[in-house]
Design a protein around this motif. Sequence first.
Motif, short mmCIF file in Angstrom:
data_model
loop_
_atom_site.label_atom_id
_atom_site.label_comp_id
_atom_site.label_asym_id
_atom_site.label_seq_id
_atom_site.Cartn_x
_atom_site.Cartn_y
_atom_site.Cartn_z
N GLY A 1 4.31 -33.20 -31.24
CA GLY A 1 5.56 -32.52 -31.57
C GLY A 1 6.63 -32.79 -30.52
O GLY A 1 7.76 -33.05 -30.84
N CYS A 2 6.24 -32.72 -29.26
CA CYS A 2 7.11 -33.02 -28.11
C CYS A 2 8.52 -32.47 -28.30
O CYS A 2 9.46 -33.21 -28.57
N TRP A 3 8.66 -31.18 -28.13
CA TRP A 3 9.93 -30.50 -28.34
C TRP A 3 10.97 -30.82 -27.28
O TRP A 3 12.16 -30.74 -27.54
N SER A 4 10.55 -31.17 -26.08
CA SER A 4 11.55 -31.37 -25.02
C SER A 4 11.79 -32.85 -24.74
O SER A 4 10.89 -33.69 -24.82
N ARG A 5 13.02 -33.14 -24.38
CA ARG A 5 13.39 -34.50 -24.00
C ARG A 5 12.59 -34.94 -22.78
O ARG A 5 12.19 -36.10 -22.68
N ASP A 6 12.34 -34.01 -21.85
CA ASP A 6 11.56 -34.36 -20.66
C ASP A 6 10.15 -34.81 -21.03
O ASP A 6 9.64 -35.80 -20.48
N GLU A 7 9.50 -34.11 -21.96
CA GLU A 7 8.16 -34.53 -22.40
C GLU A 7 8.20 -35.94 -22.99
O GLU A 7 7.37 -36.79 -22.66
N ARG A 8 9.18 -36.17 -23.84
CA ARG A 8 9.30 -37.49 -24.48
C ARG A 8 9.59 -38.59 -23.46
O ARG A 8 9.02 -39.67 -23.51
N SER A 9 10.49 -38.29 -22.51
CA SER A 9 10.83 -39.28 -21.48
C SER A 9 9.62 -39.58 -20.60
O SER A 9 9.37 -40.74 -20.24
N ALA A 10 8.87 -38.54 -20.25
CA ALA A 10 7.68 -38.75 -19.40
C ALA A 10 6.67 -39.63 -20.13
O ALA A 10 6.13 -40.59 -19.54
N ILE A 11 6.39 -39.33 -21.38
CA ILE A 11 5.40 -40.13 -22.12
C ILE A 11 5.90 -41.56 -22.28
O ILE A 11 5.15 -42.52 -22.09
N ARG A 12 7.17 -41.72 -22.61
CA ARG A 12 7.72 -43.08 -22.73
C ARG A 12 7.56 -43.84 -21.42
O ARG A 12 7.11 -44.99 -21.41
N TRP A 13 7.90 -43.21 -20.29
CA TRP A 13 7.79 -43.88 -19.00
C TRP A 13 6.34 -44.27 -18.72
O TRP A 13 6.06 -45.39 -18.27
N LEU A 14 5.40 -43.35 -18.97
CA LEU A 14 3.99 -43.62 -18.72
C LEU A 14 3.48 -44.78 -19.57
O LEU A 14 2.74 -45.64 -19.09
N VAL A 15 3.89 -44.82 -20.82
CA VAL A 15 3.47 -45.90 -21.73
C VAL A 15 4.06 -47.23 -21.27
O VAL A 15 3.35 -48.24 -21.18
N GLU A 16 5.34 -47.25 -20.98
CA GLU A 16 5.99 -48.49 -20.56
C GLU A 16 5.48 -48.96 -19.21
O GLU A 16 5.45 -50.17 -18.94
N GLY B 1 10.42 -21.89 -32.19
CA GLY B 1 10.44 -23.35 -32.25
C GLY B 1 11.82 -23.90 -32.52
O GLY B 1 12.27 -24.84 -31.84
N ARG B 2 12.50 -23.34 -33.47
CA ARG B 2 13.86 -23.81 -33.80
C ARG B 2 14.81 -23.61 -32.62
O ARG B 2 15.68 -24.45 -32.38
N ALA B 3 14.64 -22.53 -31.89
CA ALA B 3 15.53 -22.24 -30.75
C ALA B 3 15.26 -23.15 -29.55
O ALA B 3 16.16 -23.45 -28.78
N HIS B 4 14.02 -23.59 -29.40
CA HIS B 4 13.64 -24.36 -28.20
C HIS B 4 13.50 -25.87 -28.43
O HIS B 4 13.33 -26.62 -27.47
N PHE B 5 13.54 -26.32 -29.65
CA PHE B 5 13.40 -27.74 -29.94
C PHE B 5 14.66 -28.49 -29.52
O PHE B 5 15.77 -28.12 -29.89
#
Length: 174
Positions: free
Chosen positions: A76-91, A135-139
């Motif tokens: 689900g990765c609601w936060s930009r930080d979570e998505r950025s961290a996973i992207r960085w780790l993968v790359e 969820g809607r408020a924090h996504f």
Amino acid sequence: MTTLFLMVGLPGAGKTTRARQLAEEHGALRLTPDDWMIPLFGLSEPDGKRDVLEGRMLWLALEAVKLGTDVVVDYGCWSRDERSAIRWLVEAENACFRMIYLPVDDATQRARIARRRATAPEQTLPMSEADILYGRAHFEEPDEAELDRRTMDGPPHGWPTWREWAADRWPSFV
């Protein structure tokens, strides 16, 4: 090139359905915490165990990527930080990162959650009205630059690297 697909969206957006399709199309390992939470704990958020489970799944996803196996991470990765961290780790593992964002309007989300609860209660984590509103408020909806991989934020203030941030966010990651 090995790919990690990251599913992004609110509950009821269709992430798990799409994750299953991607896993089949690409012969990928699919990691969905909800598939583990009910059998292991009977709850979606038992005393922070979801973060621990997600951390081990993220570690496993990166190990699979290192071995040349495509992976679908269905968090689900609601936060930009979570998505950025996973992207960085993968790359950092020289793998391809693909974000799959599935937006969902309020009415469709509620209908899907109700249908899933009615048709597969043993596989469905209960969601209250408060859960949906929370969820809607924090996504944090991804913007075009994030979706097109034109930009990636650096780690939040106080964190020297995304790896250290991820180890704090998902305690069992390291």
